[in-house]
Design an enzyme around this catalytic site. Structure first.
Site, PDB file in Angstrom:
ATOM      1  N   VAL A 126       0.837  -1.203   0.000  1.00 44.29           N
ATOM      2  CA  VAL A 126       0.000   0.000   0.000  1.00 44.29           C
ATOM      3  C   VAL A 126       0.874   1.257   0.000  1.00 44.29           C
ATOM      4  CG1 VAL A 126      -1.739   1.311   1.285  1.00 44.29           C
ATOM      5  CG2 VAL A 126      -1.940  -1.181   1.105  1.00 44.29           C
ATOM      6  N   GLU A 127       1.997   1.220   0.712  1.00 48.12           N
ATOM      7  CA  GLU A 127       2.855   2.409   0.790  1.00 48.12           C
ATOM      8  C   GLU A 127       3.572   2.728  -0.518  1.00 48.12           C
ATOM      9  OE1 GLU A 127       2.797   4.575   3.032  1.00 48.12           O
ATOM     10  OE2 GLU A 127       1.882   3.556   4.731  1.00 48.12           O
ATOM     11  N   SER A 128       4.074   1.683  -1.185  1.00 42.76           N
ATOM     12  CA  SER A 128       4.919   1.983  -2.358  1.00 42.76           C
ATOM     13  C   SER A 128       4.774   0.957  -3.479  1.00 42.76           C
ATOM     14  CB  SER A 128       6.397   2.047  -1.928  1.00 42.76           C
ATOM     15  OG  SER A 128       6.857   0.764  -1.518  1.00 42.76           O
TER      16      SER A 128
END
Ligand code: CA
Length: 400
Positions: A126-128
């Site tokens: 989800v972050e990257s």
């Protein structure tokens, strides 16, 4: 301090000469702000050489960064829209491929920190997008822009000083130190202060490298979750089915008590015999219902949005072989941030809410909505809808 308006005005549609003059003034104020940082940076052990290298070529604020402060998708979009984007088929496939390639590393990280591999992978996803899109904005320039504009008080000035401390330690060069418009860095999107406190050198090469090392990135995510209090004995939560006539006013308690009251996991698996949980109905009655544990709050420690935590939890389940959600989402949207703000004001004046007026749904607003619903005989699902806002706003004004 340089006002946000001054910085923005530099990029807006003033007549040519006036615009150039305004921009020159904003740029000069920005450089003044940076110069004024020197003593605080020096007090933290940042040498003049490191300081100058950090700001080389950075002599104007980044107007695109300030423009972005007005949007933050995990708080603006309905939770189900956010989930569709965050847990897409493509992301799942990429995550499973990364899980296979990194299996020994993930096992070692699980062993050291007690956080399940699928949860670590889901946050990375989800972050990257598993390191593929870590953001390409200069962290120093982004933080300097936000700090100079006084965005969120002193937070970004402190983060800028923390970023300089990281450069001083030599874990990364100014050129490599990149990430999002908001100063979140690398594959794990840590702010500099989070990096200083929680990042780890899992591959043992002497550098905590969350920009190019998957092992350090995954290890840092796990270390941070452990530090936030991850309980290895519990999942983040479960999608559940509620029995007919379930009493929504009793929405928190031991998992075993929920089992006794007829609550079942949507996938048919058993609920664990120990641990506490609370009922979370992010789309109201009839939409997917979840029992969330304290680990859900740990994920919210990484990013305070409910949508984010739910997306991470669900993506982790899917990466671990779990199925799609069983219940359908509603077709009508909940409240947008400006309506949520009105609801916060209305519930505050009615004595049900004492949190910030920030237009964000979260545990505190949910609790206030439930208490309001219980007091007025509405189904206590904690879900903020246009109908609920109208109900709150049509209350007779209390006498002083
Ligand atoms: Ca390393």
């Amino acid at each position: 301090m340089l006002s946000r308006r001054t910085v923005l005005a530099a990029g807006l549609c003033l007549p040519g000469a006036a615009r150039a003059k305004e921009k020159a003034r904003a740029d000069s104020a920005f450089r003044g702000f940076i110069e004024a940082l020197r003593p605080d940076a020096a007090a933290r052990g940042v040498t003049p050489q490191t300081f100058d290298a950090a700001f080389r070529g950075i002599d104007a604020p980044d107007a695109a960064v300030l423009a972005r402060t007005r949007r933050q998708s995990e708080f603006v979009r309905p939770v189900w829209d956010y989930l569709v984007g965050a847990v897409s088929g493509g992301r799942l496939a990429r995550g499973l491929a990364r899980a296979a390639a990194l299996a020994p590393t993930l096992r070692a990280i699980e062993g050291r920190y007690g956080v399940p591999g699928p949860v670590i992978l889901a946050i990375w996803g989800v972050e990257s997008d598993f390191g593929a899109s870590a953001g390409d904005v200069s962290t120093i320039r982004a933080l300097a822009t936000l700090a100079a504009a006084g965005h969120r008080g002193a937070l970004f000035r402190d983060e800028l000083l923390a970023a300089l401390t990281i450069l001083q330690r030599g874990d990364v060069t100014p050129k490599q130190m990149r990430g999002s418009w908001a100063g979140a860095m690398g594959q794990v999107q840590f702010l500099p202060s989070t990096y200083l406190a929680h990042a780890v050198d899992f591959d043992d090469d002497g550098h905590r490298d969350i920009w190019t090392s998957p092992a350090d990135s995954l290890g840092s995510i796990a270390a941070y979750l452990k530090d936030l209090g991850w309980d290895p004995a519990l999942s983040w939560g479960y999608e559940v089915r509620l029995p007919e006539g379930f009493d929504l006013t009793r929405y928190g308690g031991d998992l075993s008590a929920f089992t006794e009251r007829g609550v079942r996991r949507a996938d048919g698996g058993p609920l664990p015999p120990r641990g506490r949980a609370s009922l979370f109905l992010p789309g109201g009655v009839g939409a997917p219902a979840f029992l969330i544990t304290d680990n859900f709050e740990v994920i919210r420690g990484y990013n305070t949005s409910d949508s984010y935590a739910l997306a991470v939890g669900h993506l982790a389940d899917r990466l671990g072989g779990g199925s799609t959600l069983a219940a359908p989402w509603p077709t009508a949207p909940g409240l947008d941030p400006s309506s949520l703000r009105k609801l916060q004001v209305g519930l505050a004046s009615a004595g049900f809410y004492d949190g910030p007026t920030d237009g964000r749904a979260g545990p505190k607003l949910r609790e206030a909505v439930r208490r309001y619903q219980i007091s007025t005989g509405l189904p206590a699902d904690g879900y903020a809808t246009p109908g609920l806002l109208a109900h709150v706003e049509s209350r007779p004004t209390p006498r002083p």
